[in-house]
Design an enzyme around this catalytic site. Structure first.
Site, mmCIF file in Angstrom:
data_model
loop_
_atom_site.group_PDB
_atom_site.id
_atom_site.type_symbol
_atom_site.label_atom_id
_atom_site.label_comp_id
_atom_site.label_asym_id
_atom_site.label_seq_id
_atom_site.Cartn_x
_atom_site.Cartn_y
_atom_site.Cartn_z
ATOM 1 N N HIS A 70 0.626 -1.569 0.016
ATOM 2 C CA HIS A 70 -0.095 0.490 0.070
ATOM 3 C C HIS A 70 0.617 1.412 0.087
ATOM 4 C CE1 HIS A 70 1.080 -0.552 4.428
ATOM 5 N NE2 HIS A 70 1.195 0.666 4.366
ATOM 6 N N HIS A 154 5.170 6.633 -0.977
ATOM 7 C CA HIS A 154 5.430 5.850 -1.611
ATOM 8 C C HIS A 154 5.014 3.926 -1.325
ATOM 9 C CE1 HIS A 154 6.360 5.895 2.937
ATOM 10 N NE2 HIS A 154 6.366 4.537 3.176
HETATM 11 P P1 A2P Z 1 4.531 2.792 5.789
HETATM 12 O O1 A2P Z 1 3.441 3.697 4.949
HETATM 13 O O2 A2P Z 1 6.083 3.344 5.024
HETATM 14 O O3 A2P Z 1 4.619 1.168 5.334
HETATM 15 P P2 A2P Z 1 2.623 0.052 12.060
HETATM 16 O O4 A2P Z 1 2.328 -1.702 10.994
HETATM 17 O O5 A2P Z 1 4.210 1.170 12.584
HETATM 18 O O6 A2P Z 1 1.909 0.380 12.317
HETATM 19 O O7 A2P Z 1 2.301 1.332 10.828
HETATM 20 C C1 A2P Z 1 1.410 0.741 9.481
HETATM 21 C C2 A2P Z 1 1.371 1.534 8.097
HETATM 22 O O8 A2P Z 1 1.752 3.429 8.658
HETATM 23 C C3 A2P Z 1 2.823 1.325 7.870
HETATM 24 O O9 A2P Z 1 2.725 1.395 6.196
HETATM 25 C C4 A2P Z 1 4.065 2.519 8.119
HETATM 26 O O10 A2P Z 1 5.034 3.179 7.087
HETATM 27 C C5 A2P Z 1 2.900 3.616 8.014
HETATM 28 N N1 A2P Z 1 3.449 4.442 9.068
HETATM 29 C C6 A2P Z 1 3.356 3.930 10.266
HETATM 30 N N2 A2P Z 1 3.605 5.267 11.038
HETATM 31 C C7 A2P Z 1 3.996 5.735 10.495
HETATM 32 C C8 A2P Z 1 4.284 7.586 11.063
HETATM 33 N N3 A2P Z 1 5.004 7.840 12.105
HETATM 34 N N4 A2P Z 1 4.306 8.251 10.374
HETATM 35 C C9 A2P Z 1 3.657 8.285 8.354
HETATM 36 N N5 A2P Z 1 4.111 6.627 8.512
HETATM 37 C C10 A2P Z 1 3.138 6.451 9.031
#
Ligand code: A2P
Length: 223
Positions: A70, A154
């Protein structure tokens, strides 16, 4: 009524449709397999192997993929993240929820921490992009807030052991900030997929000749 209280998800994102997912994984694996056999990569192997110059690095093994592919728009942390509720209530979020569109992946990048795809958002997709997404990264990438909205967009394709996926967007912003500062990087090779540039400290960016277009659905994740 009893359904009025909104339950805020872990995050909102464009989710790759199952039909497209395999193709994207395949292309990124091809890229990793090619990269780790290139002389230019081997020259900088210690970025990935630590001090050991003799060590071979198998990038396919080095990174691990988790969860559905995603492109996160807003990380909400079930309402605990700043601006989560406001985002969930935005008219554009309601309007586009459940709708399909196409994401354009314009580059693949690798660092010792993450592997990901850069997403170039359309004007319509930018309506779903939070205003402060780049600014929120400022403590890690100081130049982030001077980059255009959507710069952080991304798809995380994999993380090294012990690395959280939030790192992927930060790694991308770091590379874009270097580009903006005027660092050309070292263009190492014209690959079949595009041109490969090295930005130091294990940062590699492949600008795709042809973007990878993939169907997605805008939705949210609750687990
Ligand atoms: P990404 O979008 O780079 O894949 P988690 O599994 O840690 O709860 O994270 C869920 C999703 O949200 C993941 O896809 C992750 O990164 C994104 N994510 C986690 N923490 C943050 C943050 N502080 N800011 C932006 N995106 C985040």
């Amino acid at each position: 009524g009893q359904f009025e209280e909104m339950f805020i998800p872990s995050f909102f994102a464009w989710f790759l449709l199952p039909s497209a997912k395999d193709m994207v994984v395949c292309k990124s694996m091809d890229f990793l397999r090619t990269l780790d056999t290139m002389e230019a990569f081997k020259k900088h192997i210690t970025d990935f192997s630590g001090k050991d110059e003799e060590k071979e690095v198998d990038l396919e093994q080095y990174f691990e993929a988790k969860g559905p592919l995603h492109c996160t728009t807003k990380f909400c942390d079930f309402g605990k993240a700043e601006g989560a509720k406001e985002y969930a209530m935005k008219p554009a979020v309601k309007d586009f929820y459940g709708s399909t569109s196409e994401l354009s992946l314009t580059a693949l990048f690798v660092t010792p921490r993450t592997v990901g795809a850069r997403v170039s958002l359309t004007d319509e997709q930018l309506l779903l992009w939070p205003d402060d997404a780049e600014k929120e990264a400022e403590s890690v990438v100081p130049a982030a807030s001077s980059l255009p909205p959507g710069s952080r967009a991304h798809v995380t394709l994999g993380c090294a052991e012990g690395v959280e996926p939030v790192q992927t967007g930060l790694d991308l912003l770091e590379i874009l900030a270097l580009q903006k500062e005027g660092q050309q990087g070292e263009t190492v090779d014209e690959m079949e997929l595009g041109s490969l540039t090295y930005y130091g400290e294990g940062r590699w960016l492949l600008s795709l000749r042809e973007p990878i277009c993939t169907p997605v659905c805008f939705s949210s994740y609750y687990q």
